[in-house]
Enzyme design. Structure first.
Site, PDB file in Angstrom:
ATOM      1  CD  GLU A  80      46.084  42.307  12.059  1.00  0.00           C
ATOM      2  OE1 GLU A  80      46.152  42.720  13.218  1.00  0.00           O
ATOM      3  OE2 GLU A  80      45.239  42.718  11.238  1.00  0.00           O
TER       4      GLU A  80
ATOM      5  CG  HIS B  85      49.043  42.740  15.945  1.00  0.00           C
ATOM      6  ND1 HIS B  85      48.807  43.901  15.242  1.00  0.00           N
ATOM      7  CD2 HIS B  85      50.389  42.692  16.139  1.00  0.00           C
ATOM      8  CE1 HIS B  85      49.948  44.535  15.042  1.00  0.00           C
ATOM      9  NE2 HIS B  85      50.920  43.821  15.568  1.00  0.00           N
TER      10      HIS B  85
ATOM     11  CG  HIS C  21      42.559  50.308  13.621  1.00  0.00           C
ATOM     12  ND1 HIS C  21      43.519  49.545  14.258  1.00  0.00           N
ATOM     13  CD2 HIS C  21      42.303  51.336  14.455  1.00  0.00           C
ATOM     14  CE1 HIS C  21      43.831  50.116  15.418  1.00  0.00           C
ATOM     15  NE2 HIS C  21      43.108  51.194  15.559  1.00  0.00           N
TER      16      HIS C  21
ATOM     17  CG  ASN D  59      42.241  41.373  16.215  1.00  0.00           C
ATOM     18  OD1 ASN D  59      42.465  41.134  17.396  1.00  0.00           O
ATOM     19  ND2 ASN D  59      43.142  41.877  15.396  1.00  0.00           N
TER      20      ASN D  59
HETATM   21  C1  DXP Z   1      46.342  46.154  12.263  1.00  0.00           C
HETATM   22  C2  DXP Z   1      45.198  46.643  13.076  1.00  0.00           C
HETATM   23  O1  DXP Z   1      44.671  47.693  12.889  1.00  0.00           O
HETATM   24  C3  DXP Z   1      44.743  45.788  14.170  1.00  0.00           C
HETATM   25  O2  DXP Z   1      44.553  44.514  13.726  1.00  0.00           O
HETATM   26  C4  DXP Z   1      45.736  45.686  15.279  1.00  0.00           C
HETATM   27  O3  DXP Z   1      45.935  44.342  15.574  1.00  0.00           O
HETATM   28  C5  DXP Z   1      45.207  46.362  16.480  1.00  0.00           C
HETATM   29  O4  DXP Z   1      46.146  46.107  17.482  1.00  0.00           O
HETATM   30  P1  DXP Z   1      45.682  46.179  18.990  1.00  0.00           P
HETATM   31  O5  DXP Z   1      44.544  45.193  19.160  1.00  0.00           O
HETATM   32  O6  DXP Z   1      46.931  45.831  19.764  1.00  0.00           O
HETATM   33  O7  DXP Z   1      45.211  47.617  19.219  1.00  0.00           O
HETATM   34  N1  LIG Z   2      43.372  44.646  11.158  1.00  0.00           N
HETATM   35  C1  LIG Z   2      42.347  45.222  12.012  1.00  0.00           C
HETATM   36  C2  LIG Z   2      42.003  44.247  13.096  1.00  0.00           C
HETATM   37  O1  LIG Z   2      42.370  43.083  13.017  1.00  0.00           O
HETATM   38  C3  LIG Z   2      41.185  44.664  14.252  1.00  0.00           C
HETATM   39  O2  LIG Z   2      41.171  46.048  14.426  1.00  0.00           O
HETATM   40  P1  LIG Z   2      40.146  46.586  15.551  1.00  0.00           P
HETATM   41  O3  LIG Z   2      38.770  46.181  15.123  1.00  0.00           O
HETATM   42  O4  LIG Z   2      40.533  45.919  16.853  1.00  0.00           O
HETATM   43  O5  LIG Z   2      40.344  48.078  15.559  1.00  0.00           O
END
Ligand code: DXP
Ligand SMILES: NCC(=O)COP(=O)(O)O
Length: 249
Positions: free
Chosen positions: A75, A43, A199, A7
């Site tokens: 997301e 996201h 997460h 991510n």
């Molecule tokens: C869905 C999830 O838990 C994460 O992928 C989310 O994208 C976290 O968002 P932030 O990076 O804005 O905290």
């Molecule tokens: N869906 C969880 C994600 O994409 C990343 O979550 P985090 O590792 O930033 O808490």
């Protein structure tokens, strides 16, 4: 095998501190993919606090042109702007979360018993993009909740692992949260749902999660992975997280 999707939200967050183009989400995404990440996750929130809508086609192009065997996971909350974005981009996976625009982060999953009817039409519409659908889910093994999730037509659920990750300094709570996740995964499997998770996952808490949920298809990780990348570099960090997923690197 549990795949790792990196991510890039936190990379974009750092970039957005100044009106400068670095750190580049495309460049860091490329390094992550070169190090063996199965895909990238973003996201794009309504306020564009980190990932902007302009980042999304650049990252999809990176994957389709340079890494056609990897996946792009987008997301977001299914408002009309998000639906139009994913219908234009056509990513490999769409993960829907019940986030309000002002939420500091994603901190809960869908209540499927309440929202199944609304989600059915959304999932049906988004399936026309060809994407796999995943719905963010709290650890809740209640069969009624899983039956409602199945009724949406989703392919997978993504287990919200925030309470598990947040209990890093409390072994008793960590074990209890892990078992809730495991029981929810067991119930999801029995209902024919694929299982993702994400997460606050780390190299320290991943091995126990993967051991408890051996058919965990994908973890998406950003915050702690980006923190580790400041220490080890993105390439070595991706390799460390892949090993924590049980991959031979
Ligand atoms: C869905 C999830 O838990 C994460 O992928 C989310 O994208 C976290 O968002 P932030 O990076 O804005 O905290
Ligand atoms: N869906 C969880 C994600 O994409 C990343 O979550 P985090 O590792 O930033 O808490």
């Amino acid at each position: 095998m549990t795949e790792l999707s990196v991510n890039l939200n936190a990379v974009a967050f750092l970039r957005n501190r100044r009106g400068l183009p670095w750190p580049s989400v495309v460049d860091l995404g490329r390094i992550a993919l070169e190090a063996g990440a199965a895909g990238l996750t973003v996201h794009p929130r309504p306020d564009e606090r980190h990932i902007t809508r302009a980042d999304v086609p650049d990252l999809m192009n990176l994957i389709t042109s340079e890494f056609p065997d990897r996946e792009f996971n987008i997301e977001g909350y299914p408002n009309e702007a998000f639906m139009a974005l994913v219908e234009k981009i056509r990513p490999h996976q769409i993960t829907l979360v019940p986030d309000a625009p002002s939420q500091p982060t994603s901190d809960h999953g869908w209540d499927f018993r309440t929202h199944a009817f609304k989600l059915q039409s959304i999932v049906s519409r988004l399936k026309h993009t060809g994407a796999r659908l995943s719905l963010f889910a709290d650890p809740d093994p209640d069969p009624k909740q899983l039956e409602a999730a199945v009724s949406t037509g989703t392919d997978r659920i993504e287990l919200y692992t925030g309470p598990y990750g947040g209990a890093f300094n409390d072994a008793v709570t960590t074990a209890a949260e892990l078992e809730k996740l495991g029981q929810t995964a067991d119930a999801a499997r029995q209902h024919g749902l694929g299982i993702n998770a994400g997460h606050d996952l780390t190299v320290d808490n991943l091995p126990a999660l993967v051991a408890r949920i051996p058919d965990l298809a994908e973890v998406s990780i950003g915050h702690n992975l980006t923190a580790d990348a400041l220490t080890y570099g993105m390439a070595e960090t991706v390799r460390r997280f892949r090993r924590s997923c049980g991959q031979v690197v």
